[in-house]
Design an enzyme around this catalytic site. Sequence first.
Site, PDB file in Angstrom:
ATOM      1  N   ARG A  12      32.865  85.683  44.158  1.00 56.07           N
ATOM      2  CA  ARG A  12      32.869  86.190  42.956  1.00 56.07           C
ATOM      3  C   ARG A  12      34.114  85.836  42.062  1.00 56.07           C
ATOM      4  O   ARG A  12      35.087  85.139  42.548  1.00 56.07           O
ATOM      5  CB  ARG A  12      32.951  87.890  42.897  1.00 56.07           C
ATOM      6  CG  ARG A  12      31.668  88.462  43.503  1.00 56.07           C
ATOM      7  CD  ARG A  12      31.712  89.835  43.446  1.00 56.07           C
ATOM      8  NE  ARG A  12      32.560  90.523  44.382  1.00 56.07           N
ATOM      9  CZ  ARG A  12      33.295  91.375  44.165  1.00 56.07           C
ATOM     10  NH1 ARG A  12      33.860  91.331  42.998  1.00 56.07           N
ATOM     11  NH2 ARG A  12      34.023  91.861  45.283  1.00 56.07           N
ATOM     12  N   ASN A  35      31.559  90.091  52.008  1.00 56.47           N
ATOM     13  CA  ASN A  35      30.024  90.133  51.998  1.00 56.47           C
ATOM     14  C   ASN A  35      29.494  88.804  51.973  1.00 56.47           C
ATOM     15  O   ASN A  35      29.720  88.031  51.309  1.00 56.47           O
ATOM     16  CB  ASN A  35      29.995  90.962  50.437  1.00 56.47           C
ATOM     17  CG  ASN A  35      28.293  91.064  50.180  1.00 56.47           C
ATOM     18  OD1 ASN A  35      27.487  90.332  50.702  1.00 56.47           O
ATOM     19  ND2 ASN A  35      28.004  92.155  49.887  1.00 56.47           N
ATOM     20  N   ASP A  57      36.989  89.206  56.679  1.00 60.73           N
ATOM     21  CA  ASP A  57      38.043  90.114  56.018  1.00 60.73           C
ATOM     22  C   ASP A  57      39.344  89.517  55.977  1.00 60.73           C
ATOM     23  O   ASP A  57      39.782  89.474  57.313  1.00 60.73           O
ATOM     24  CB  ASP A  57      37.816  91.608  56.387  1.00 60.73           C
ATOM     25  CG  ASP A  57      38.831  92.755  55.743  1.00 60.73           C
ATOM     26  OD1 ASP A  57      39.841  92.073  55.093  1.00 60.73           O
ATOM     27  OD2 ASP A  57      38.750  93.760  55.661  1.00 60.73           O
ATOM     28  N   TYR A 149      50.543  96.808  43.195  1.00 59.54           N
ATOM     29  CA  TYR A 149      49.743  95.650  43.022  1.00 59.54           C
ATOM     30  C   TYR A 149      50.659  94.448  42.761  1.00 59.54           C
ATOM     31  O   TYR A 149      50.601  93.412  43.366  1.00 59.54           O
ATOM     32  CB  TYR A 149      48.716  95.754  41.939  1.00 59.54           C
ATOM     33  CG  TYR A 149      48.213  94.570  41.722  1.00 59.54           C
ATOM     34  CD1 TYR A 149      46.835  94.059  42.282  1.00 59.54           C
ATOM     35  CD2 TYR A 149      48.301  93.804  40.383  1.00 59.54           C
ATOM     36  CE1 TYR A 149      46.283  92.809  41.972  1.00 59.54           C
ATOM     37  CE2 TYR A 149      47.513  92.430  39.902  1.00 59.54           C
ATOM     38  CZ  TYR A 149      46.500  92.022  40.831  1.00 59.54           C
ATOM     39  OH  TYR A 149      45.989  90.917  40.276  1.00 59.54           O
TER      40      TYR A 149
END
Length: 239
Positions: A12, A35, A57, A149
């Site tokens: 993505r 995914n 992952d 982050y």
Amino acid sequence: MTRLAVVCGGSRGIGRAVSHLLAAKGCRLAVVSRNQDTAQATVASLNGADHMAFSCDVSKEHGVQMTFETIQKTCGNISYLVNAAGINRDGLLLRTKPEDMVALLHNNLLGTMLTCKAALRSMLLAQDAAIVNIGSVVGLKGNVGQSVYSASKAGLEGFTRSLAKEVASRNIRVNLLAPGFIHTDMTAGLREEEMVRAATPLGRFGKPEEVAQAVLFLLESSYITGQVLVVDGGLQLAM
Ligand code: NAP
């Protein structure tokens, strides 16, 4: 010679745009994300054949090791590695749960360290290879509600600069690309969208394809290593 490019987070957003551009330039792609279906969907949409999707992952050492071994066995030596897998969990530090801190550090910082380590042996054999890690302007300048982050992305700067020195003698280049605000799933529904536009001299969010162009530039630049390239429309983050 067809170059093998591994794009982590290639299913993505920015990673998907990078996968498209590299495939258009004739690379063979290994698209990695948690995914399998979305990674496979990216592969199905790429120019050319022979691309592969891998479910992994990046924050889990064993899975990363197995995935990169499989990639090398089935596809050959890795020329390009792009680390675009990442997550955000925005919020003021006082409200940030320890499990969210761990998730940010594991997915954004540890994940990139693990994939770089797993890819290096194969890249050493290629003798002419490049890594682009995706950081963030927030890791360079800081931002309210993004302290953890920001720390995960700031860590990538030191990691990238150091690894670049470790592997330069083997002609492996390592650079960090720091995007500003880019239209992807990660920024969908961002409440501060108008504020961000106002703080961006170019007056808009960036497109994943614009980041992908800069990634390609770094991958192909044979005399640039240990650098940070900012792609943010001139963004001025407030104090
Ligand atoms: P996105 O649209 O949410 O895509 C994230 C990608 O990373 C997906 O392919 C996702 O697939 C994958 N991913 C996430 N965690 C993973 C994990 N643990 N293992 C494997 N794959 C994982 O995000 P994006 O906006 O393209 O962001 C890409 C990178 O750019 C991130 O590192 C982000 O921090 C950075 N960045 C983004 C912006 C922005 O404005 N969008 C700005 C600065 C920096 P799965 O969910 O299937 O795993």
